[in-house]
Design a protein around this motif. Sequence first.
Motif, PDB file in Angstrom:
ATOM      1  N   SER A   1     -13.245 -32.307   2.207  1.00  0.00           N
ATOM      2  CA  SER A   1     -12.880 -31.264   1.255  1.00  0.00           C
ATOM      3  C   SER A   1     -13.401 -31.570  -0.143  1.00  0.00           C
ATOM      4  O   SER A   1     -13.347 -32.706  -0.619  1.00  0.00           O
ATOM      5  N   ARG A   2     -13.876 -30.539  -0.791  1.00  0.00           N
ATOM      6  CA  ARG A   2     -14.298 -30.674  -2.190  1.00  0.00           C
ATOM      7  C   ARG A   2     -13.092 -30.593  -3.128  1.00  0.00           C
ATOM      8  O   ARG A   2     -13.216 -30.882  -4.310  1.00  0.00           O
ATOM      9  N   GLN A   3     -11.942 -30.186  -2.605  1.00  0.00           N
ATOM     10  CA  GLN A   3     -10.728 -30.100  -3.422  1.00  0.00           C
ATOM     11  C   GLN A   3     -10.157 -31.490  -3.724  1.00  0.00           C
ATOM     12  O   GLN A   3      -9.466 -31.671  -4.707  1.00  0.00           O
TER      13      GLN A   3
ATOM     14  N   LYS B   1     -10.316 -35.235  -4.916  1.00  0.00           N
ATOM     15  CA  LYS B   1     -11.137 -36.007  -5.851  1.00  0.00           C
ATOM     16  C   LYS B   1     -11.761 -37.206  -5.139  1.00  0.00           C
ATOM     17  O   LYS B   1     -11.153 -37.800  -4.236  1.00  0.00           O
TER      18      LYS B   1
ATOM     19  N   PRO C   1      -4.431 -32.089  -1.962  1.00  0.00           N
ATOM     20  CA  PRO C   1      -4.105 -30.824  -2.634  1.00  0.00           C
ATOM     21  C   PRO C   1      -3.090 -30.002  -1.827  1.00  0.00           C
ATOM     22  O   PRO C   1      -3.039 -30.089  -0.597  1.00  0.00           O
TER      23      PRO C   1
ATOM     24  N   SER D   1      -2.932 -26.920  -1.008  1.00  0.00           N
ATOM     25  CA  SER D   1      -3.452 -25.980  -0.010  1.00  0.00           C
ATOM     26  C   SER D   1      -3.671 -26.658   1.342  1.00  0.00           C
ATOM     27  O   SER D   1      -3.380 -26.069   2.389  1.00  0.00           O
TER      28      SER D   1
END
Length: 90
Positions: A26-28, A30, A80, A82
């Motif tokens: 995931s790019r969400q 870090k 995150p 989500s």
Amino acid sequence: MRFWRRFKFIFQFRQSIPFLKEYFLSRQVKLRSKMIAIGLILVYVVFPFDLLPDFFLIIGLFDDIMIASLILQQIVKRTPTSIKEEYHLL
């Protein structure tokens, strides 16, 4: 309540693989969080310190389960919202 859901999540192994895959891809998430997670996993694999040796069958595996749950808990904590909602980890 969250701890028991997360602890149960470890034993539902088929759910943890897609979660971890999404976490690391995931790019969400870090890059720092991903590196910390990889570091925790590597430290445990390289230095498998056992409080109770594994030859004490059930009791010996307990500390391994607890360490794995602590690592997973740290990964979930840095995930995150989500992604947590998708895997019911809130």
